[in-house]
Write a protein that holds these residues in place. Structure first.
Motif, mmCIF file in Angstrom:
data_model
loop_
_atom_site.group_PDB
_atom_site.id
_atom_site.type_symbol
_atom_site.label_atom_id
_atom_site.label_comp_id
_atom_site.label_asym_id
_atom_site.label_seq_id
_atom_site.Cartn_x
_atom_site.Cartn_y
_atom_site.Cartn_z
ATOM 1 N N ILE A 42 0.847 -1.006 -0.059
ATOM 2 C CA ILE A 42 0.003 0.010 0.086
ATOM 3 C C ILE A 42 0.915 1.155 -0.038
ATOM 4 N N MET A 43 1.995 1.224 0.942
ATOM 5 C CA MET A 43 2.716 2.240 1.054
ATOM 6 C C MET A 43 3.664 2.629 -0.304
ATOM 7 N N VAL A 44 4.028 1.570 -0.966
ATOM 8 C CA VAL A 44 4.672 1.759 -2.347
ATOM 9 C C VAL A 44 3.777 2.358 -3.361
ATOM 10 N N GLY A 45 2.563 1.993 -3.293
ATOM 11 C CA GLY A 45 1.576 2.470 -4.327
ATOM 12 C C GLY A 45 1.349 4.123 -3.863
ATOM 13 N N GLY A 46 1.427 4.443 -2.581
ATOM 14 C CA GLY A 46 1.205 5.853 -2.306
ATOM 15 C C GLY A 46 2.378 6.596 -2.727
ATOM 16 N N TYR A 47 3.578 5.931 -2.682
ATOM 17 C CA TYR A 47 4.860 6.686 -3.186
ATOM 18 C C TYR A 47 4.824 6.945 -4.538
ATOM 19 N N VAL A 48 4.642 5.820 -5.288
ATOM 20 C CA VAL A 48 4.615 5.814 -6.805
ATOM 21 C C VAL A 48 3.562 7.023 -7.132
ATOM 22 N N LEU A 64 -2.337 6.837 -10.800
ATOM 23 C CA LEU A 64 -3.156 5.745 -10.301
ATOM 24 C C LEU A 64 -2.660 4.353 -11.069
ATOM 25 N N LEU A 65 -2.887 4.492 -12.399
ATOM 26 C CA LEU A 65 -2.423 3.495 -13.214
ATOM 27 C C LEU A 65 -1.007 2.900 -12.919
ATOM 28 N N LEU A 66 -0.081 3.937 -12.938
ATOM 29 C CA LEU A 66 1.245 3.613 -12.761
ATOM 30 C C LEU A 66 1.522 2.902 -11.306
ATOM 31 N N ALA A 67 0.724 3.328 -10.390
ATOM 32 C CA ALA A 67 0.859 2.969 -9.076
ATOM 33 C C ALA A 67 0.524 1.336 -9.190
ATOM 34 N N ILE A 68 -0.755 1.194 -9.738
ATOM 35 C CA ILE A 68 -1.375 -0.269 -10.106
ATOM 36 C C ILE A 68 -0.321 -1.078 -10.378
ATOM 37 N N THR A 69 0.206 -0.573 -11.737
ATOM 38 C CA THR A 69 1.036 -1.436 -12.404
ATOM 39 C C THR A 69 2.369 -1.827 -11.567
ATOM 40 N N VAL A 70 2.997 -0.651 -10.795
ATOM 41 C CA VAL A 70 4.189 -1.256 -9.836
ATOM 42 C C VAL A 70 3.888 -2.263 -9.081
ATOM 43 N N CYS A 71 2.703 -1.947 -8.422
ATOM 44 C CA CYS A 71 2.410 -2.815 -7.258
ATOM 45 C C CYS A 71 2.103 -4.039 -7.649
ATOM 46 N N THR A 72 1.406 -4.274 -8.756
ATOM 47 C CA THR A 72 1.095 -5.570 -9.382
ATOM 48 C C THR A 72 2.410 -6.545 -9.512
ATOM 49 N N SER A 198 -2.387 -6.925 -4.998
ATOM 50 C CA SER A 198 -1.427 -5.893 -5.090
ATOM 51 C C SER A 198 -2.012 -4.846 -5.900
ATOM 52 N N ALA A 199 -2.799 -4.991 -6.813
ATOM 53 C CA ALA A 199 -3.400 -4.124 -7.381
ATOM 54 C C ALA A 199 -4.327 -3.182 -6.675
ATOM 55 N N LEU A 200 -5.161 -4.152 -5.792
ATOM 56 C CA LEU A 200 -5.998 -3.550 -5.000
ATOM 57 C C LEU A 200 -5.545 -2.708 -3.873
ATOM 58 N N ALA A 201 -4.294 -3.202 -3.415
ATOM 59 C CA ALA A 201 -3.300 -2.640 -2.351
ATOM 60 C C ALA A 201 -2.943 -0.987 -3.130
ATOM 61 N N ALA A 202 -2.495 -0.983 -4.285
ATOM 62 C CA ALA A 202 -2.090 0.364 -4.901
ATOM 63 C C ALA A 202 -3.413 1.303 -4.773
ATOM 64 N N VAL A 203 -4.632 0.733 -5.159
ATOM 65 C CA VAL A 203 -5.723 1.763 -5.323
ATOM 66 C C VAL A 203 -5.968 2.095 -3.899
ATOM 67 N N ALA A 204 -5.929 1.192 -2.857
ATOM 68 C CA ALA A 204 -6.086 1.552 -1.521
ATOM 69 C C ALA A 204 -5.067 2.602 -1.053
ATOM 70 N N GLY A 205 -3.826 2.417 -1.621
ATOM 71 C CA GLY A 205 -2.826 3.298 -1.132
ATOM 72 C C GLY A 205 -2.995 4.645 -1.376
ATOM 73 N N VAL A 206 -3.457 4.823 -2.728
ATOM 74 C CA VAL A 206 -3.641 6.236 -3.180
ATOM 75 C C VAL A 206 -4.844 6.848 -2.452
ATOM 76 N N LEU A 207 -6.096 5.925 -2.560
ATOM 77 C CA LEU A 207 -7.016 6.480 -1.599
ATOM 78 C C LEU A 207 -6.726 7.012 -0.217
ATOM 79 N N LEU A 208 -6.079 5.984 0.429
ATOM 80 C CA LEU A 208 -5.606 6.433 1.817
ATOM 81 C C LEU A 208 -4.840 7.547 2.001
ATOM 82 N N CYS A 209 -4.113 7.946 1.095
ATOM 83 C CA CYS A 209 -3.110 9.057 1.301
ATOM 84 C C CYS A 209 -3.801 10.285 0.620
ATOM 85 N N SER A 210 -4.876 10.075 -0.109
ATOM 86 C CA SER A 210 -5.638 11.281 -0.545
ATOM 87 C C SER A 210 -6.569 11.748 0.595
ATOM 88 N N MET A 211 -6.828 10.665 1.655
ATOM 89 C CA MET A 211 -7.804 11.035 2.872
ATOM 90 C C MET A 211 -6.830 11.481 3.935
#
Lengths: 293, 355
Positions: A42-48, A64-72, A198-211
Motif C-alpha cells: 500500500i505504502m509503495v503504491g502511495g509513493y509511486v 494511479l495506473l502507474l501505481a497499480i502497475t508497479v504494485c502488481t 497488490s493492484a487493490l493495495a495500490a488503489v487503497a494506497g492512493v485513496l488512503l493517502c488522499s484522505m
C-alpha cells in the motif's frame, strides 16, 4: 447531523479498509498464508502515485495506473522470489518470511525516499459538496472512495463467480491437490491472486493517502493491521465478509473517536473484534468447518 | 523410552550450559575491558529478550498456538513493575531485594492479565486465536497510554484518561506514568547478573513444566487436540496453565527491561516487538529452548554488528532474515545439513568406542 457526517466519514474510511482487506482475504483464501507485506505494498503504491504527480507531473489517473502497475509487478515478484520456494514449508516459516519482506520494503523505502513525511495532494482535489441544505459537507474523495469500493466489489464478485480464472481460484481454495489433478496450474492461480491483491493495495494506497495526506515508509503498517482484522472480522477467505468487515471497522473507529474517546479508539476497534470472534468464532460471514476425526 | 528421556535431558543441559558459558565469557570480557560500551548497554535488553523468547516458545512451540501479542504482557509487567519499584523505594532500601520484589509484582500482574485474556482467547483456534492475541496486545498498549500515575507524601495516585495535573499531587510530588509520555525517572536497578539469574529461573520453570505430567498433557493437546481430549485431558485447564505461565514470565522480562532505562513509552511494546520475539522463537526452532536463547541473543546483537552498513543495516537484516528462511526450508540445503549431522554423529561414535 453530526452523526450523519461521522457515518459518512466512517463509511469512506471503512471502504479503504475493505479494499485492503479484500487483498488479504483473497491471498489467504488461496495461498493459506497471512501476507504481512500487504500493508507495505500500500505504502509503495502511495509513493509511486506521489512521485508520478509531483516529480513527473503526470495526470492523477495516469499516476494511479502507474501505481497499480508497479504494485502488481511487485506483488508477483514477492510471491515468486519469497513465498513460492516455501509452498511446502510450515505456515510459520512463511509468516516469518512475510515479515522479512515487510521489513525489507519499509527499509528500502526509507533509503530510497527518506523517512521525512511527504505531503500527498489528493488525486481528485479538495472539492466538497454541501448536502441537505448545507448542513453537512461531503468531500469528493469520500464519495470517490466509496464508489471505488463498490466498483471493485462488483468486479471481484463477477471475476470470481463468472470467469474461468475465478472458477480456478475457487477450486484452488477448496482443495489445491484436487485442483491440480483437474489440470489447473495452481502456481499460476496463486500468481494471479497476488497480482489482483497488490493492484487493490495500490488503489487503497492512493485513496488512503488522499484522505490522510502524510506519507512515510510506515504509512501502510497500521492500516494493514486494521484491514487484516477487518478481514478476520468478516470471516477470512470470504470476499463479501472482507467488504462488510472493512466498512463496519471504519464506522466503529470513527464513531468510537467521535462519541467515546479519541485516545481509546484503537482499543474500541479491537475490543469489538474480540467480542465478535467470541460470539462467532469464524467471523461474521465465515464458513464453519466441522472437524472430522 | 530411555533414549528419549536422555535426549530431553541433553537438550535441557545444552540450554543451561549455553546461558552459564555465555555469562562467564561476557563477565571475563567485561572485566578485561574487551567489550564496547554500546554492547554493554545491550546486555540487559538481551537478557530480557531471551526471557521473552523462552516464554513465547512455551506458547508457540510447546502449546502450539500462535500468539501475536506477547509484547502486551511485557508491557503490563514493565509498567506495574516500575510503579512497584518506585512505590517500594522507602520500604525496601536494598536494591537487589527491591528488584526481586518488582519483578515478582510485574510477573503477578502480567499473569493476571494472562488469565483475563487466556480464558476467552483459548476457546479459539489457529489464525483466529492469533488475531485475537494481536488485538489484545494493541488494546493493552492503548490502555496503558491513557494511564496517569503519580506519587506524593500521601501515597500513589491513579488517573485514567485525564492528565497528570488532574491527580492533584501534594507535597513531594513525583510523576511515575505520564500517559503517552510513558514512565518517568525510573531507578536503574537491572544488571546483567540479575538478567542472568532471571534467565536461569525462567529456564528452570519452563523445562520443569515441559518435562512434567502437565507438560506432556499440553504437548498431547498440541499434537492432536481431539485425541487428547478423548482420553480425558482437560484442554482448557492445561492450555490456560501454559498461557498464564508464559504471560507471567513475559511480565518478569518486562520489569527487567524497563528498570534498565530511566524513561520508557508504552508504544515501545507494540506489534513490531511481538513480531520480533516471534522471530527469535521461529528462527531458534519451535519448542527448542536453547535455540530461542541463541536466536534472541544473536538477533539483538546483529543490528549492532551491522552498524558498518549504516543506513543499510535494517535492509541487510531483512535480506538475511528472508535468505535464512529460504535456506532452512530448502530441501537440498536440508539434506546437506542432514549428511553433515550424520558425519558428525559418526565421528562422535568412533570417539566413544575408542575410549
Amino acid at each position: 447531523m453530526a452523526f450523519l457526517s461521522h457515518l459518512i466519514s466512517g463509511i469512506s474510511l471503512g471502504s479503504v479498509y475493505a479494499i485492503i482487506a479484500l487483498g488479504y482475504t483473497m491471498v489467504y483464501g488461496i495461498a493459506k498464508m497471512l501476507n504481512f507485506a500487504h500493508g507495505d505494498v500500500i505504502m509503495v503504491g502511495g509513493y509511486v502515485s506521489f512521485f508520478a504527480a509531483s516529480a513527473w507531473g503526470l495526470h492523477p489517473v495516469l499516476g494511479l495506473l502507474l501505481a497499480i502497475t508497479v504494485c502488481t509487478v511487485l506483488g508477483v515478484a514477492i510471491e515468486r522470489f519469497a513465498y513460492k520456494p516455501l509452498r511446502q514449508a510450515a505456515s510459520l516459516a512463511v509468516l516469518i518470511t512475510a515479515i522479512g519482506v515487510s521489513y525489507f520494503l519499509q527499509n528500502a523505502a526509507q533509503i530510497l525516499w527518506s523517512s521525512n513525511p511527504k505531503v500527498f495532494s489528493s488525486i481528485v482535489g479538495n472539492t466538497n459538496f454541501p448536502m441537505l441544505d448545507g448542513r453537512i459537507t461531503v468531500s469528493l474523495i469520500a464519495l470517490a472512495t466509496v464508489g471505488a469500493c463498490i466498483v471493485i466489489m462488483i468486479l471481484l464478485t463477477w471475476f470470481t463467480g463468472k470467469t474461468r480464472m475465478g472458477k480456478a481460484m475457487r477450486a484452488c481454495s477448496e482443495d489445491k491437490a484436487a485442483a491440480q489433478l483437474m489440470g489447473i496450474s495452481v502456481d499460476f492461480v496463486i500468481s494471479v491472486t497476488f497480482a489482483v491483491g497488490s493492484a487493490l493495495a495500490a488503489v487503497a494506497g492512493v485513496l488512503l493517502c488522499s484522505m490522510y495526506p502524510t506519507l512515510t515508509p510506515t504509512t501502510g503498517a497500521m492500516p494493514g493491521i486494521k484491514a487484516f482484522t477487518a478481514a478476520v472480522f468478516g470471516g477470512i477467505g470470504s470476499i463479501p465478509g472482507a467488504m462488510l468487515g472493512g466498512i463496519l471497522l471504519g464506522i466503529i473507529e470513527i464513531m468510537g473517536k467521535a462519541y467515546i474517546s479519541t485516545q481509546l479508539s484503537d482499543a474500541i476497534v479491537f475490543a469489538v473484534l474480540i467480542i465478535v470472534l467470541l460470539l462467532k468464532p469464524f467471523g461474521l460471514l465465515g464458513r464453519h468447518v466441522t472437524e472430522k476425526v | 523410552m530411555r533414549a528419549l528421556s536422555n535426549q530431553k535431558l541433553r537438550k535441557s543441559l545444552y540450554a543451561y550450559a549455553i546461558v552459564i558459558i555465555g555469562y562467564a565469557v561476557i563477565q571475563v570480557l567485561a572485566n578485561g575491558g574487551g567489550l564496547s560500551s554500546a554492547f554493554e548497554g545491550q546486555l540487559v535488553p538481551i537478557c530480557a529478550y531471551v526471557v521473552m523468547a523462552l516464554s513465547l516458545n512455551l506458547t508457540v512451540g510447546v502449546m502450539g498456538d500462535l500468539s501475536l501479542g506477547h509484547a502486551g504482557f511485557m508491557s503490563v509487567g514493565a509498567f506495574s513493575g516500575a510503579v512497584a519499584c518506585i512505590a517500594l523505594e522507602n520500604m525496601i532500601p536494598v536494591p537487589a531485594l527491591r528488584l526481586t520484589a518488582s519483578i515478582a509484582v510485574g510477573a503477578v500482574c502480567a499473569g493476571c492479565a494472562g488469565v483475563i485474556i487466556g480464558i476467552p482467547v483459548l476457546r479459539l483456534k489457529g489464525d483466529y486465536l492469533a488475531i485475537v492475541t494481536l488485538a489484545f496486545g494493541e488494546i493493552i498498549k492503548n490502555i496503558i497510554t491513557c494511564f496517569y500515575v503519580g506519587q506524593d507524601n500521601r501515597g500513589l495516585r491513579f488517573g485514567f484518561l485525564t492528565s497528570i495535573n488532574d491527580l492533584n499531587l501534594g507535597d513531594g510530588a513525583r510523576t511515575i506514568i505520564d500517559g503517552p509520555m510513558g514512565l518517568r525517572s525510573v531507578p536503574k536497578l537491572s544488571s546483567f547478573t540479575a538478567g542472568f539469574i532471571l534467565i536461569l529461573v525462567t529456564l528452570a520453570i519452563i523445562l520443569n513444566l515441559v518435562n512434567s505430567r502437565s507438560g506432556r498433557a499440553i504437548m498431547a493437546l498440541r499434537d492432536n487436540r481431539i485425541a487428547a481430549e478423548s482420553v480425558g485431558i482437560p484442554a482448557a485447564k492445561y492450555k490456560l496453565m501454559a498461557f498464564v505461565t508464559s504471560a507471567a514470565l513475559a511480565g518478569a522480562a518486562g520489569t527487567l527491561y524497563v528498570l534498565n532505562f530511566s524513561t520508557t513509552v508504552a508504544s515501545k511494546f507494540n506489534f513490531n516487538t511481538s513480531i520480533l520475539i516471534l522471530l527469535f522463537v521461529v528462527l531458534g526452532g519451535l519448542g527448542n529452548m536453547w535455540g530461542s536463547i541463541v536466536a534472541a541473543a544473536l538477533l539483538t546483537v546483529l543490528p549492532e554488528m551491522l552498524r558498518q552498513f549504516n543506513n543499510y543495516r535494517m535492509l541487510v537484516y531483512a535480506i538475511v532474515l528472508i535468505l535464512v528462511m529460504l535456506a532452512t526450508n530448502n530441501s537440498s540445503v536440508r539434506t546437506l545439513v542432514g549428511k553433515m549431522k550424520e558425519a558428525a554423529a559418526l565421528v562422535f561414535k568412533k570417539r566413544g568406542t575408542g575410549r
